[in-house]
Scaffold this motif. Structure first.
Motif, PDB file in Angstrom:
ATOM      1  N   SER A  27       6.536   0.785  41.121  1.00  9.09           N
ATOM      2  CA  SER A  27       5.179   1.102  41.558  1.00  9.09           C
ATOM      3  C   SER A  27       4.994   0.689  42.990  1.00  9.09           C
ATOM      4  O   SER A  27       5.533  -0.437  43.005  1.00  9.09           O
TER       5      SER A  27
ATOM      6  N   SER B  82       7.613  20.372  40.183  1.00  5.03           N
ATOM      7  CA  SER B  82       7.016  19.778  41.270  1.00  5.03           C
ATOM      8  C   SER B  82       5.609  20.307  41.254  1.00  5.03           C
ATOM      9  O   SER B  82       5.467  21.653  41.509  1.00  5.03           O
TER      10      SER B  82
ATOM     11  N   VAL C 278       6.650   5.471  39.699  1.00  7.04           N
ATOM     12  CA  VAL C 278       7.972   5.880  39.039  1.00  7.04           C
ATOM     13  C   VAL C 278       8.120   5.871  37.623  1.00  7.04           C
ATOM     14  O   VAL C 278       7.754   4.504  37.291  1.00  7.04           O
TER      15      VAL C 278
ATOM     16  N   SER D  83       9.457   6.924  33.611  1.00  3.95           N
ATOM     17  CA  SER D  83      10.491   7.411  32.785  1.00  3.95           C
ATOM     18  C   SER D  83      10.177   7.827  31.487  1.00  3.95           C
ATOM     19  O   SER D  83       9.483   6.883  30.839  1.00  3.95           O
TER      20      SER D  83
ATOM     21  N   THR E 111      12.328  11.404  34.436  1.00  3.28           N
ATOM     22  CA  THR E 111      12.013  10.477  35.507  1.00  3.28           C
ATOM     23  C   THR E 111      11.389  10.868  36.935  1.00  3.28           C
ATOM     24  O   THR E 111      11.774  11.791  37.603  1.00  3.28           O
ATOM     25  N   PHE E 112       9.934  10.755  36.377  1.00  2.00           N
ATOM     26  CA  PHE E 112       9.031  11.181  37.637  1.00  2.00           C
ATOM     27  C   PHE E 112       8.687  10.397  38.632  1.00  2.00           C
ATOM     28  O   PHE E 112       8.488   9.232  38.465  1.00  2.00           O
ATOM     29  N   THR E 113       8.300  10.994  39.930  1.00  2.00           N
ATOM     30  CA  THR E 113       7.974  10.279  40.517  1.00  2.00           C
ATOM     31  C   THR E 113       6.425  11.083  41.119  1.00  2.00           C
ATOM     32  O   THR E 113       6.458  12.094  41.485  1.00  2.00           O
TER      33      THR E 113
ATOM     34  N   THR F  38       5.378   6.331  28.629  1.00  2.49           N
ATOM     35  CA  THR F  38       6.066   6.198  29.706  1.00  2.49           C
ATOM     36  C   THR F  38       6.483   4.680  29.983  1.00  2.49           C
ATOM     37  O   THR F  38       5.618   3.969  30.023  1.00  2.49           O
TER      38      THR F  38
ATOM     39  N   ALA G  72       2.352   4.998  44.809  1.00  2.00           N
ATOM     40  CA  ALA G  72       3.240   5.280  44.113  1.00  2.00           C
ATOM     41  C   ALA G  72       3.616   5.127  42.711  1.00  2.00           C
ATOM     42  O   ALA G  72       3.601   3.794  42.543  1.00  2.00           O
TER      43      ALA G  72
END
Length: 110
Positions: A24, A74, A38, A40, A97-99, A19, A36
């Motif tokens: 962040s 999700s 994020v 990719s 692309t994850f959060t 990743t 948090a």
């Protein structure tokens, strides 16, 4: 792109191998503390969800039923009733692309 912010709780939210960190954040001065990430990756959304499900379950989080919001992968997790983590993994052009957002007690991210 690249590095995690200083003090980021990478035990709580590890960076999945392969990743790229897009962004962040981390704030343990609030209650709940918030983190948090994020990222990719070329991994499929299901693989991203599976990786974080395993990582979070190992820390006592329980997955909440439901695996999508609309067409986006999700997943929500809960620990001790008031700690939550959500991951959302939209995929575009073969890139996920994850959060991930976490709200946890400040004590759990020391």
């Amino acid at each position: 792109m690249g590095a995690l912010v200083a003090g980021f709780p990478s035990k709580l939210l590890p960076v999945m191998p392969g990743t790229k960190v897009v962004a962040s954040s981390f704030d343990k001065s609030t209650s709940p503390a918030t983190a948090a990430l994020v990222g990719s990756t070329a991994a499929k959304p299901a693989a991203v969800v599976a990786y974080y499900t395993k990582a979070l379950e190992a820390q006592g989080f329980k997955p909440v039923p439901g695996n999508t919001v609309g067409s986006v992968a999700s997943k929500d997790f809960v620990r001790a009733g008031n700690e939550t983590v959500n991951i959302a993994v939209p995929a575009t052009g073969g890139i996920s692309t994850f959060t991930i957002g976490a709200n946890v007690t400040p004590e759990s991210v020391k």
